[in-house]
Scaffold this active site. Structure first.
Site, short mmCIF file in Angstrom:
data_model
loop_
_atom_site.label_atom_id
_atom_site.label_comp_id
_atom_site.label_asym_id
_atom_site.label_seq_id
_atom_site.Cartn_x
_atom_site.Cartn_y
_atom_site.Cartn_z
N ARG A 51 -17.85 -26.71 -27.41
CA ARG A 51 -17.79 -28.10 -26.96
C ARG A 51 -18.36 -29.07 -27.99
NH1 ARG A 51 -19.30 -28.84 -20.87
NH2 ARG A 51 -20.95 -27.51 -21.64
N LYS A 148 -21.31 -8.67 -22.32
CA LYS A 148 -22.08 -8.49 -21.11
C LYS A 148 -22.92 -9.73 -20.85
CE LYS A 148 -26.16 -6.26 -21.16
NZ LYS A 148 -27.30 -7.06 -21.62
N HIS A 178 -23.04 -3.31 -26.88
CA HIS A 178 -23.33 -3.14 -28.31
C HIS A 178 -24.05 -1.82 -28.62
CE1 HIS A 178 -27.38 -4.76 -27.45
NE2 HIS A 178 -27.76 -4.25 -28.59
N LYS A 182 -23.89 1.32 -32.12
CA LYS A 182 -25.01 1.79 -32.96
C LYS A 182 -24.63 3.13 -33.60
CE LYS A 182 -28.62 -0.51 -30.28
NZ LYS A 182 -29.47 -1.35 -31.12
N GLU A 216 -38.99 -1.86 -25.58
CA GLU A 216 -38.96 -3.06 -26.42
C GLU A 216 -40.33 -3.70 -26.45
OE1 GLU A 216 -35.07 -5.36 -26.31
OE2 GLU A 216 -35.38 -4.87 -24.21
N ASP A 235 -29.76 -5.69 -16.75
CA ASP A 235 -29.70 -6.07 -18.16
C ASP A 235 -29.54 -4.85 -19.08
OD1 ASP A 235 -29.97 -8.07 -20.28
OD2 ASP A 235 -31.93 -7.17 -20.69
N HIS A 240 -26.36 -0.28 -21.10
CA HIS A 240 -26.76 0.48 -22.30
C HIS A 240 -27.25 1.90 -21.97
CE1 HIS A 240 -26.26 -3.35 -24.09
NE2 HIS A 240 -27.48 -3.81 -23.95
N LYS A 331 -39.64 -4.28 -21.22
CA LYS A 331 -40.03 -5.29 -22.21
C LYS A 331 -41.54 -5.27 -22.35
CE LYS A 331 -35.94 -7.60 -22.08
NZ LYS A 331 -35.02 -7.33 -23.17
C1 BG6 Z 1 -29.33 -6.82 -24.70
C2 BG6 Z 1 -30.25 -7.23 -23.59
O1 BG6 Z 1 -28.10 -6.41 -24.18
O2 BG6 Z 1 -29.93 -5.73 -25.42
C3 BG6 Z 1 -31.61 -7.62 -24.14
O3 BG6 Z 1 -29.69 -8.33 -22.88
C4 BG6 Z 1 -32.18 -6.52 -25.00
O4 BG6 Z 1 -32.51 -7.93 -23.08
C5 BG6 Z 1 -31.15 -6.05 -26.04
O5 BG6 Z 1 -33.33 -7.02 -25.64
C6 BG6 Z 1 -31.65 -4.82 -26.77
O6 BG6 Z 1 -30.79 -4.53 -27.84
P1 BG6 Z 1 -31.32 -3.80 -29.16
O7 BG6 Z 1 -30.08 -3.59 -29.97
O8 BG6 Z 1 -32.31 -4.71 -29.79
O9 BG6 Z 1 -31.95 -2.52 -28.69
#
Ligand code: BG6
Length: 484
Positions: A51, A148, A178, A182, A216, A235, A240, A331
């Site tokens: 936008r 996602k 994603h 990896k 994390e 999430d 994942h 987290k």
């Molecule tokens: C994302 C989540 O899909 O993956 C995040 O929304 C998370 O909350 C992230 O931090 C982690 O990805 P990576 O590649 O850093 O392990």
């Protein structure tokens, strides 16, 4: 060892949400890396669409800023960057209105792969798909990439699938997780299916349990508004960790192709047994000398959203009967580390009296950092003094084994975008897979909401809530340390 870069066909990639966070952090710096490597040729173009009232010149400045801030520090070559920026364009579009669409249509070229990256909120998917169709911007061979979160429950995921299906066939839709991009995640498949070594013992008869950890150190600062409506289950686990579980648990596909691989993953998801309340531990970080609490970061006083979750999961099929999978992610934990640990059973009969150390064979696949594999084996303790045993690691660091080639490994997003251009859907989630994952997830979330469960507190910078330890202790097992 020389890594082979196979250039992809010429393409036009339109990024809706081209000025957004994901585009700046991952997509654009990633594409620049692919350009430098020679995988993206100098005919291909990237068209930002959003936008914001920008033009080619001002969007190029944004892209240059993103490469400087988030790009590879060793690739900051002004001449190369200028070459890349010449491949960048911008069209202001209003996803829910009429502005910009005719201009975008006029921008598209024939004879190149056409891909559209929906790096926008899911409630815009339908509007964008509709307009791509109405203005004949998308063709039957165009591809769309969606991010996602793909829904927040089964009903919303179905609705999204239905919206996309109005204008695109399943083989045009690339749903990104994603984690599948990896390097080490793909290595899981190589380790399992390109070696004779592991597959014969890859079953409940020989495997005591599996631990999957994605820890994390980051909190939810800055994205609390999204995260607080999601939580760790939606999430991270639904997507994942679920994908990691599938790659560990699935049967060998008959071939490494999109249908075969995704069929096998789907069977795993469908075999997941419902999780019982006492097999779930949810946590929320509280303030410690390391950081503030979740409530401050999420700006939601009284939030019951989990920033940590541990689950005991059962794959109810012949291969895995009796082997639990323990999953945990959170987290603000002690270290950023992701790994899969497969603990094998003890030998059926002990011929040695003296067993010092941990009498376990554990195969650890480290996803990040220090990608690699370790297999711990029992050996004789060196030296005199009789037959004493000890546990030692057979360690393989991919960085060491691959040498310089390890630096050329594309990051998850780069690889996945190149796969979109190649038209290879193996590492993307199919619609039925996503729906099956939500069908398993929904009752778990509905259950704790109905029970009014509050997450357990854990200190920011710790290993998670105490109760998570109990989840394994009561089974006579223990979590691996969260450390680097
Ligand atoms: C994302 C989540 O899909 O993956 C995040 O929304 C998370 O909350 C992230 O931090 C982690 O990805 P990576 O590649 O850093 O392990």
């Amino acid at each position: 060892m020389v890594s082979r870069v196979i250039p992809v066909d010429s393409f036009d990639l339109v990024i809706f949400g081209g000025t957004g966070d994901l585009a700046k952090r991952k997509i654009l710096p990633g594409l620049y890396r692919r350009f430098v490597s020679g995988q993206m040729n100098a005919v291909s173009r990237i068209i930002g669409a959003a936008r914001a009232d920008l033009n080619d010149a001002s969007f190029r400045e944004t892209v240059a800023g993103a490469i400087a801030e988030f790009g590879d520090k060793s690739l900051q070559d002004p001449a190369k960057i200028a070459e890349f920026l010449a491949r960048i364009h911008y069209v202001p579009v209003d996803a829910t209105g009429t502005n910009g669409w005719a201009q975008l249509a006029g921008h598209m070229r024939g004879g190149v792969v056409r891909a559209f990256y929906f790096s926008v909120a899911p409630n815009l998917f339908g509007d964008i798909a509709q307009r791509l169709h109405d203005h004949a911007i998308a063709t039957p061979t165009s591809r769309i990439v969606v991010e996602k979160p793909f829904g927040r429950d089964l009903a919303s995921a179905r609705a999204l699938n239905a919206v996309l299906a109005q204008h695109f066939t399943e083989d045009q839709i690339y749903r990104i997780d994603h984690y599948l991009g990896k390097e080490t995640v793909q290595n899981l498949m190589a380790v399992r299916f390109a070696n004779i070594l592991f597959e014969p013992i890859w079953k409940a008869q020989y495997i005591d349990h599996v631990q999957i950890t994605v820890a994390e150190t980051v909190g939810v600062e800055g994205r609390g508004a999204y995260y607080d409506t999601s939580g760790a289950m939606r999430d991270m686990v639904q997507n994942h960790l679920m994908q990691l579980l599938c790659l560990i648990a699935m049967e060998p596909p008959y071939h490494f192709d999109p249908s075969a691989v995704r069929d096998e993953k789907l069977k795993v998801i469908r075999a997941l047994r419902p999780v019982l309340p006492d097999e779930i531990v949810r946590g929320q970080y509280r303030a410690s000398d390391v950081d503030e609490d979740y409530i401050t970061h999420s700006e939601n006083e009284g939030s019951r959203t989990e920033s940590y979750i541990a689950l005991k999961v059962h794959v109810a099929n012949w291969r895995w009967q009796g082997t639990p999978f323990y999953l945990r992610t959170g987290k603000k934990l002690r270290a950023r580390t992701s790994e899969i640990a497969i603990t094998f059973k003890q030998p059926p009969h002990a011929i040695f009296d003296d067993v010092t150390g941990w009498n376990e064979n554990v195969l650890v696949i480290r996803l990040q950092p220090n990608e690699g594999m370790t297999l711990s084996v029992m050996i004789k303790e060196p030296g005199p003094g009789g037959m004493r045993l000890m546990n030692v690691p057979l360690d393989m660091s991919f960085a060491e084994a691959l040498g310089a080639a390890a630096n050329d490994v594309p990051e998850a997003y780069e690889r996945l975008i190149m796969d979109v251009i190649r038209g290879n859907q193996t590492l993307f989630m199919r619609g039925d897979e996503v729906e099956a994952a939500w069908a398993w997830t929904d009752p778990i979330i509905n259950g704790w909401e109905a029970r009014g469960d509050k997450p357990k507190q854990y200190d920011a910078g710790s290993s998670g809530p105490e109760d998570a330890l109990m989840l394994m202790h009561r089974d006579g097992r223990r979590w691996r340390e969260i450390s680097l």
